[in-house]
Design a protein around this motif. Structure first.
Motif, mmCIF file in Angstrom:
data_model
loop_
_atom_site.group_PDB
_atom_site.id
_atom_site.type_symbol
_atom_site.label_atom_id
_atom_site.label_comp_id
_atom_site.label_asym_id
_atom_site.label_seq_id
_atom_site.Cartn_x
_atom_site.Cartn_y
_atom_site.Cartn_z
ATOM 1 N N ALA A 67 0.937 -1.394 -0.103
ATOM 2 C CA ALA A 67 -0.064 -0.092 0.029
ATOM 3 C C ALA A 67 0.791 1.140 -0.195
ATOM 4 C CB ALA A 67 -1.049 0.031 1.253
ATOM 5 N N PHE A 68 1.977 1.238 0.841
ATOM 6 C CA PHE A 68 2.753 2.353 0.746
ATOM 7 C C PHE A 68 3.558 2.613 -0.651
ATOM 8 C CE2 PHE A 68 2.686 1.108 5.302
ATOM 9 C CZ PHE A 68 1.762 2.116 5.833
ATOM 10 N N TYR A 69 3.874 1.257 -1.247
ATOM 11 C CA TYR A 69 4.708 1.260 -2.380
ATOM 12 C C TYR A 69 3.678 2.206 -3.312
ATOM 13 C CZ TYR A 69 7.595 -0.919 -5.917
ATOM 14 O OH TYR A 69 8.338 -1.059 -7.147
ATOM 15 N N ALA A 70 2.274 1.630 -3.442
ATOM 16 C CA ALA A 70 1.418 2.107 -4.214
ATOM 17 C C ALA A 70 1.308 3.708 -4.026
ATOM 18 C CB ALA A 70 0.058 1.581 -4.073
ATOM 19 N N VAL A 71 1.025 4.140 -2.880
ATOM 20 C CA VAL A 71 0.932 5.714 -2.386
ATOM 21 C C VAL A 71 2.464 6.453 -3.039
ATOM 22 C CG1 VAL A 71 1.096 7.163 -0.668
ATOM 23 C CG2 VAL A 71 -0.584 5.357 -0.403
ATOM 24 N N GLY A 72 3.243 5.934 -2.674
ATOM 25 C CA GLY A 72 4.489 6.666 -3.514
ATOM 26 C C GLY A 72 4.734 6.780 -4.807
ATOM 27 N N ALA A 73 4.230 5.461 -5.518
ATOM 28 C CA ALA A 73 4.072 5.518 -6.925
ATOM 29 C C ALA A 73 3.387 6.451 -7.717
ATOM 30 C CB ALA A 73 3.986 4.034 -7.328
ATOM 31 N N VAL A 239 1.736 3.379 -14.141
ATOM 32 C CA VAL A 239 1.196 3.153 -12.784
ATOM 33 C C VAL A 239 -0.215 2.798 -12.995
ATOM 34 C CG1 VAL A 239 2.611 4.350 -11.368
ATOM 35 C CG2 VAL A 239 0.756 5.465 -12.098
ATOM 36 N N ALA A 240 -0.857 1.655 -12.344
ATOM 37 C CA ALA A 240 -2.120 1.358 -12.376
ATOM 38 C C ALA A 240 -2.509 0.520 -11.092
ATOM 39 C CB ALA A 240 -2.422 0.195 -13.516
ATOM 40 N N PRO A 241 -3.732 0.510 -10.696
ATOM 41 C CA PRO A 241 -3.995 0.021 -9.339
ATOM 42 C C PRO A 241 -3.852 -1.489 -9.315
ATOM 43 C CG PRO A 241 -5.712 1.506 -10.049
ATOM 44 C CD PRO A 241 -4.860 1.134 -11.209
ATOM 45 N N ASP A 242 -3.902 -2.191 -10.317
ATOM 46 C CA ASP A 242 -3.835 -3.747 -10.094
ATOM 47 C C ASP A 242 -2.420 -4.074 -10.203
ATOM 48 O OD1 ASP A 242 -6.702 -3.857 -10.291
ATOM 49 O OD2 ASP A 242 -6.663 -3.922 -12.557
ATOM 50 N N SER A 243 -1.540 -3.050 -10.278
ATOM 51 C CA SER A 243 -0.036 -3.577 -10.124
ATOM 52 C C SER A 243 0.227 -3.653 -8.575
ATOM 53 C CB SER A 243 0.807 -2.335 -10.722
ATOM 54 O OG SER A 243 0.598 -2.331 -12.102
ATOM 55 N N PHE A 244 -0.772 -3.072 -7.906
ATOM 56 C CA PHE A 244 -0.204 -2.983 -6.420
ATOM 57 C C PHE A 244 -1.297 -3.821 -5.452
ATOM 58 C CE2 PHE A 244 0.517 1.124 -8.596
ATOM 59 C CZ PHE A 244 1.892 0.886 -8.460
#
Length: 354
Positions: A67-73, A239-244
């Motif tokens: 989740a934090f990886y996604a927020v940073g990306a 970046v796309a949601p399904d990547s995280f």
């Protein structure tokens, strides 16, 4: 877990800088694709390092660092796409945003311990990709379509390809973050973090503000993982949601366990391991089917599971811990043989005396 020797660390850094510069001489060995693959390993190592600071050195279990990886990306992607911020400036910005998010999440998490904290972070990892798809945020996040970016351009007219520059860029960030983590852990604050992990009641009795250290560690850990996410957005340029999804958090945890919990060098090894397995699973499945004639479809997670079981039996302290123990045993064996040889020589000399 033992510290990594400085002379070996310097040697690895020198090799990491020099080898990519040899691309014109050995283009088959140092190709752009392989440099890109190593860049993704470095990014994964930064993310695992962030998780290690929280779980390995502070004792807080997290299943939600994806989740934090996604927020940073997404923070980096939105800043580049809509605000025109240079890619290099998005790294500290993503780190700061993720520190705040991690710190705020760490406040209610103070009331949770062990598997309850793990479940809370697991829920966070499940929720974030769905939030990124929310229709009211589509103007920022691009919804399910995500955001397409441009790869970082080589600055200052340097004679490097895009993948070479991306590699050096990620390497520089990795070295800085590794150095910062090492300094933190060798400071008074680092010793307090590890005291909370090992002896929480004693640490509280001795006046250590456990609540403050836990939340700040959560924030620092999230910042590291968010920086990895920002680097990933620049490297992949998409970046796309399904990547995280939740499996990303599980991969980080697998990398941590395999590399070595409580070891900074183990974080690097763990990041390399999970990227290698992720990229080699399909080739391994094809080899098993076509060359060995076994009708098995080996997914990446099957390979992860098999290797994890084998490594836990052979190296319960992770790869770095296992190599260290093996090295110490060889040292003891060498000293034992040397002592036996010395004793034999002395006995022979004594027998020759009149």
């Amino acid at each position: 877990m033992p510290a990594f020797p400085k002379k070996w660390a310097l040697l690895i850094i020198v090799l990491a800088v020099v080898i990519p510069l040899l691309q014109p001489l050995i283009p088959g060995l140092v190709s752009d694709y392989r440099l890109f693959l190593v860049s993704t390993m470095i990014i994964a190592a930064i993310a695992v390092l962030g998780l290690n600071l929280l779980t390995g050195f502070n004792g807080q279990i997290s299943l939600g660092h994806g989740a934090f990886y996604a927020v940073g990306a997404y923070a980096a992607a939105i800043l580049m796409d809509q605000a025109g911020v240079p890619y290099w400036a998005t790294v500290p910005a993503a780190g700061m945003i993720c520190f705040i998010v991690g710190y705020l999440f760490g406040l209610p998490a103070l009331k949770l311990e062990g598997h309850y904290l793990a479940l809370a972070t697991f829920a966070l990892a499940l929720a974030v990709p769905q939030i990124l798809k929310y229709k009211w945020l589509e103007g920022l996040t691009g919804g399910v379509q995500g955001i397409v970016l441009n790869k970082p351009e080589v600055p200052f007219g340097l004679p490097l390809s895009e993948d070479q520059w991306l590699y050096f860029y990620c390497l520089i960030v990795m070295i800085i973050l590794y150095w910062a983590a090492n300094n933190i852990l060798n400071s008074r604050s680092g010793r307090a973090m590890m005291a909370i992990r090992d002896y929480p009641i004693a640490a509280d009795t001795m006046g250590i503000d456990t609540a403050l250290y836990k939340t700040v560690t959560f924030g620092i850990s999230a910042a590291y993982t968010g920086i990895a996410g920002a680097l990933s957005a620049s490297a992949i340029a998409f970046v796309a949601p399904d990547s995280f999804n939740i499996f990303l958090s599980i991969k980080f945890l697998i990398g941590l366990v395999v590399g070595g919990i409580g070891s900074l060098a183990g974080s690097v090894v763990g990041g390399i391991f999970y990227v290698l397995v992720d990229n080699s699973a399909q080739a391994l499945s094809t080899f098993v089917k076509n060359d060995l004639g076994l009708q098995f479809d080996l997914s990446a997670y099957t390979v992860f599971g098999i290797l994890l079981i084998v490594l836990m039996y052979l190296m319960p302290m992770g790869i770095v811990g296992g190599v260290y123990i093996m090295f110490r045993r060889l040292q003891r064996l060498g000293r034992g043989n040397m002592a036996a040889g010395t004793a034999t020589t002395r006995a022979a000399e004594a027998g020759k005396r009149p």
